[in-house]
Write a protein that holds these residues in place. Structure first.
Motif, PDB file in Angstrom:
ATOM      1  N   MET A  52      28.170  52.486  89.279  1.00 12.88           N
ATOM      2  CA  MET A  52      29.255  53.013  88.467  1.00 12.88           C
ATOM      3  C   MET A  52      28.808  54.292  87.764  1.00 12.88           C
ATOM      4  SD  MET A  52      31.469  51.022  85.631  1.00 12.88           S
ATOM      5  CE  MET A  52      33.052  51.677  85.227  1.00 12.88           C
ATOM      6  N   ASN A  53      29.766  55.094  87.437  1.00 12.63           N
ATOM      7  CA  ASN A  53      29.487  56.350  86.770  1.00 12.63           C
ATOM      8  C   ASN A  53      29.480  56.189  85.258  1.00 12.63           C
ATOM      9  OD1 ASN A  53      29.276  57.891  89.122  1.00 12.63           O
ATOM     10  ND2 ASN A  53      31.486  58.166  89.227  1.00 12.63           N
ATOM     11  N   LEU A  54      29.012  57.215  84.594  1.00 11.00           N
ATOM     12  CA  LEU A  54      29.013  57.268  83.149  1.00 11.00           C
ATOM     13  C   LEU A  54      29.760  58.518  82.730  1.00 11.00           C
ATOM     14  CD1 LEU A  54      27.994  56.197  80.384  1.00 11.00           C
ATOM     15  CD2 LEU A  54      26.011  57.683  80.696  1.00 11.00           C
ATOM     16  N   GLU A  55      30.789  58.343  81.916  1.00  9.59           N
ATOM     17  CA  GLU A  55      31.524  59.476  81.372  1.00  9.59           C
ATOM     18  C   GLU A  55      31.100  59.666  79.928  1.00  9.59           C
ATOM     19  OE1 GLU A  55      35.752  59.575  81.956  1.00  9.59           O
ATOM     20  OE2 GLU A  55      35.567  58.489  83.842  1.00  9.59           O
ATOM     21  N   GLY A  59      31.444  53.560  80.834  1.00 12.37           N
ATOM     22  CA  GLY A  59      30.813  53.247  82.120  1.00 12.37           C
ATOM     23  C   GLY A  59      29.559  52.430  81.914  1.00 12.37           C
ATOM     24  N   GLU A  60      28.577  52.648  82.771  1.00 13.08           N
ATOM     25  CA  GLU A  60      27.319  51.919  82.692  1.00 13.08           C
ATOM     26  C   GLU A  60      26.164  52.862  82.390  1.00 13.08           C
ATOM     27  OE1 GLU A  60      26.758  49.635  86.261  1.00 13.08           O
ATOM     28  OE2 GLU A  60      28.448  48.332  85.819  1.00 13.08           O
ATOM     29  N   TYR A  94      20.585  55.003  87.107  1.00 16.04           N
ATOM     30  CA  TYR A  94      21.306  56.036  87.846  1.00 16.04           C
ATOM     31  C   TYR A  94      22.008  57.034  86.933  1.00 16.04           C
ATOM     32  CZ  TYR A  94      20.408  52.690  91.517  1.00 16.04           C
ATOM     33  OH  TYR A  94      19.783  51.834  92.376  1.00 16.04           O
ATOM     34  N   THR A  95      22.375  56.595  85.731  1.00 15.31           N
ATOM     35  CA  THR A  95      23.112  57.470  84.809  1.00 15.31           C
ATOM     36  C   THR A  95      22.273  57.931  83.626  1.00 15.31           C
ATOM     37  OG1 THR A  95      23.978  55.570  83.570  1.00 15.31           O
ATOM     38  CG2 THR A  95      25.310  56.376  85.414  1.00 15.31           C
ATOM     39  N   LYS A 102      21.753  61.776  83.010  1.00 17.25           N
ATOM     40  CA  LYS A 102      22.952  62.428  82.457  1.00 17.25           C
ATOM     41  C   LYS A 102      23.063  62.158  80.957  1.00 17.25           C
ATOM     42  CE  LYS A 102      27.981  62.572  82.983  1.00 17.25           C
ATOM     43  NZ  LYS A 102      29.122  62.059  83.754  1.00 17.25           N
TER      44      LYS A 102
END
Length: 110
Positions: free
Chosen positions: A1-4, A20-21, A25-26, A29
């Motif tokens: 899942m993405n992170l906004e 998000g999560e 992976y995020t 960012k």
């Protein structure tokens, strides 16, 4: 899942709204966003986690690094909007003892 991540800035604080999560992976960012905010002098940092359902150990490390950065600049870091699952993670790891966490609109002092 993405992170906004959405950031609002005022004269004395920055607020980062996450959705998000927060995981391996995020995390980069998140770090790229929070580090410059934490480095600003005379600006406290609030991170709103109301849109976050999952944080892994990499994400926790980002928050620890952000806390250290805010302390170097004489600012504060506060987390808000933690759901029960995320709040429990901070309690299990003991990070609720070192990071200010707002619980149900009441600030829990570290």
């Amino acid at each position: 899942m993405n992170l906004e991540i959405n950031v609002t800035e005022t004269d004395n604080q920055n607020v980062a709204y996450l959705s998000g999560e927060v995981d391996v992976y995020t995390a980069s960012k998140l770090k790229e966003t929070l580090t410059p905010l934490a480095e600003q002098s005379d600006k406290n940092l609030i991170v709103d986690l109301s849109g976050v359902d999952y944080i892994d150990s990499t994400g926790l490390g980002i928050f620890i690094g952000t806390l250290k950065t805010t302390e170097k600049t004489g600012n504060t870091l506060m987390l808000t909007g933690l759901n029960e699952r995320v709040r429990r993670l901070f309690e299990i790891t003991g990070l609720n003892e070192v990071i200010d966490i707002e619980v149900d609109n009441k600030r829990e002092e570290a």
